[in-house]
Design a protein around this motif. Structure first.
Motif, short mmCIF file in Angstrom:
data_model
loop_
_atom_site.label_atom_id
_atom_site.label_comp_id
_atom_site.label_asym_id
_atom_site.label_seq_id
_atom_site.Cartn_x
_atom_site.Cartn_y
_atom_site.Cartn_z
N LYS A 238 0.84 -1.19 0.00
CA LYS A 238 0.00 0.00 0.00
C LYS A 238 0.88 1.25 0.00
CE LYS A 238 -3.79 -2.33 0.13
NZ LYS A 238 -4.65 -2.39 -1.08
N LEU B 193 1.02 5.67 -1.67
CA LEU B 193 0.32 6.74 -2.38
C LEU B 193 0.42 6.59 -3.89
CD1 LEU B 193 1.04 9.92 -0.23
CD2 LEU B 193 -1.10 8.67 -0.47
N TYR C 126 -0.33 3.95 -5.52
CA TYR C 126 -1.60 3.31 -5.89
C TYR C 126 -2.74 4.32 -5.87
CZ TYR C 126 -0.06 -1.54 -6.03
OH TYR C 126 0.53 -2.72 -6.39
N ALA C 127 -2.76 5.16 -4.87
CA ALA C 127 -3.83 6.16 -4.78
C ALA C 127 -3.81 7.09 -5.98
CB ALA C 127 -3.67 6.96 -3.49
N GLU D 150 -5.46 5.34 -8.80
CA GLU D 150 -6.88 5.11 -8.58
C GLU D 150 -7.73 6.36 -8.81
OE1 GLU D 150 -7.66 3.30 -4.86
OE2 GLU D 150 -6.62 1.43 -5.35
N VAL D 151 -7.17 7.54 -8.54
CA VAL D 151 -7.93 8.78 -8.69
C VAL D 151 -7.63 9.47 -10.02
CG1 VAL D 151 -7.99 9.08 -6.20
CG2 VAL D 151 -6.22 10.25 -7.53
N ALA E 273 -10.21 12.30 -2.69
CA ALA E 273 -10.11 10.84 -2.73
C ALA E 273 -8.71 10.39 -2.32
CB ALA E 273 -10.45 10.32 -4.13
N LEU E 274 -7.68 11.13 -2.74
CA LEU E 274 -6.31 10.80 -2.33
C LEU E 274 -6.16 10.94 -0.82
CD1 LEU E 274 -3.31 10.25 -3.31
CD2 LEU E 274 -2.99 12.70 -3.02
N ASP F 81 -8.52 10.64 1.42
CA ASP F 81 -9.27 9.54 2.04
C ASP F 81 -8.46 8.24 2.00
OD1 ASP F 81 -11.34 11.29 2.50
OD2 ASP F 81 -12.52 10.65 0.76
N TYR F 82 -7.81 7.98 0.86
CA TYR F 82 -6.99 6.77 0.71
C TYR F 82 -5.85 6.79 1.72
CZ TYR F 82 -4.13 3.15 -1.53
OH TYR F 82 -3.39 2.02 -1.77
N ALA G 244 -7.16 6.12 5.21
CA ALA G 244 -7.60 4.73 5.38
C ALA G 244 -6.43 3.76 5.51
CB ALA G 244 -8.49 4.32 4.20
N HIS G 245 -5.28 4.10 4.90
CA HIS G 245 -4.13 3.19 4.92
C HIS G 245 -2.98 3.72 5.77
CE1 HIS G 245 -6.32 2.00 1.22
NE2 HIS G 245 -5.91 0.80 1.55
#
Length: 215
Positions: free
Chosen positions: A88, A90, A92-93, A96-97, A125-126, A128-129, A132-133
């Motif tokens: 996990k 950033l 990936y984030a 994703e966004v 969204a970044l 929030d990701y 969350a992680h």
């Protein structure tokens, strides 16, 4: 409206934290990040004098599935990394966004990252990701761009443009050159390896997005 941002991100929360900790003297600059079937594959340039130590750390990096050296120019090399799916970060984030990495360089500990987001919702969204992680980052600046196509024109980053323009103004491209690469690096206040890497990447982006693009 798109949003331009700049972040400082710890290596462990972005890319190659394990490797950076064990080879902090090596300079890393992301060339691009490919995304396919939820798989993130970074391509990055490395400059320095201890590639043996760097590659040993890269081979042991728990976030890396495998790595491949694609190019070797003596004092700088291009690598491709296959990321482990359960890692996990950033990076990936960002994928994703639908954000775009415009520039990403490591100082051996943290990453300095410039990102272009499609809208404010993508920025949220970044965040929030990251929450969350349990990932951290420091926002350095953020502003809206009504004309994102003007930012990074020809995909030349701010640092690459500064290197190219400074080289031109100092006569680096004259024959014979009026300044050496070392003198240019001193003017930019960066290492000789970093100056060479920025010029080469700037050349490539200009050619790809002008001459090759026109063809």
């Amino acid at each position: 409206m798109s949003v331009l941002t700049a972040f400082t991100v710890p290596g462990d929360d972005f890319l190659l934290g394990w490797t950076l900790e064990r080879a902090p003297e090596m300079q890393i600059e992301i060339e691009r990040v490919a995304v396919e079937d939820e798989s993130v594959t970074p391509y990055f340039w490395v400059a320095g004098e201890d590639f043996e130590r760097f590659e040993a750390a890269l081979a042991d990096d728990p976030t890396v599935d495998r790595s491949v050296e694609l190019e070797d120019h003596g004092d700088q090399r291009l690598y491709q990394v296959a990321w482990k799916r359960d890692a996990k970060s950033l990076v990936y984030a960002v994928s994703e966004v639908d954000a775009t990495i415009l520039q990403a360089e490591s100082d051996g500990t943290d990453w300095s990252v410039e990102l272009l987001f499609p809208d404010d919702e993508a920025v949220s969204a970044l965040q929030d990701y990251a929450a969350a992680h349990d990932l951290s980052f420091e926002l350095r600046w953020l502003h809206d761009s009504a004309h994102p196509e003007a930012f990074g024109q020809y995909e030349v980053t701010d640092e690459q443009r500064e290197a190219l323009v400074t080289a031109y103004r100092l006569g680096y491209f004259e024959v014979p050159g009026e300044v050496s690469l070392g003198e240019l690096a001193d003017e930019l206040d960066i290492s000789k390896n970093a100056a060479s890497a920025r010029l080469h990447r700037g050349y490539a982006n200009l050619v790809e997005n002008t001459l090759v693009h026109d063809e």
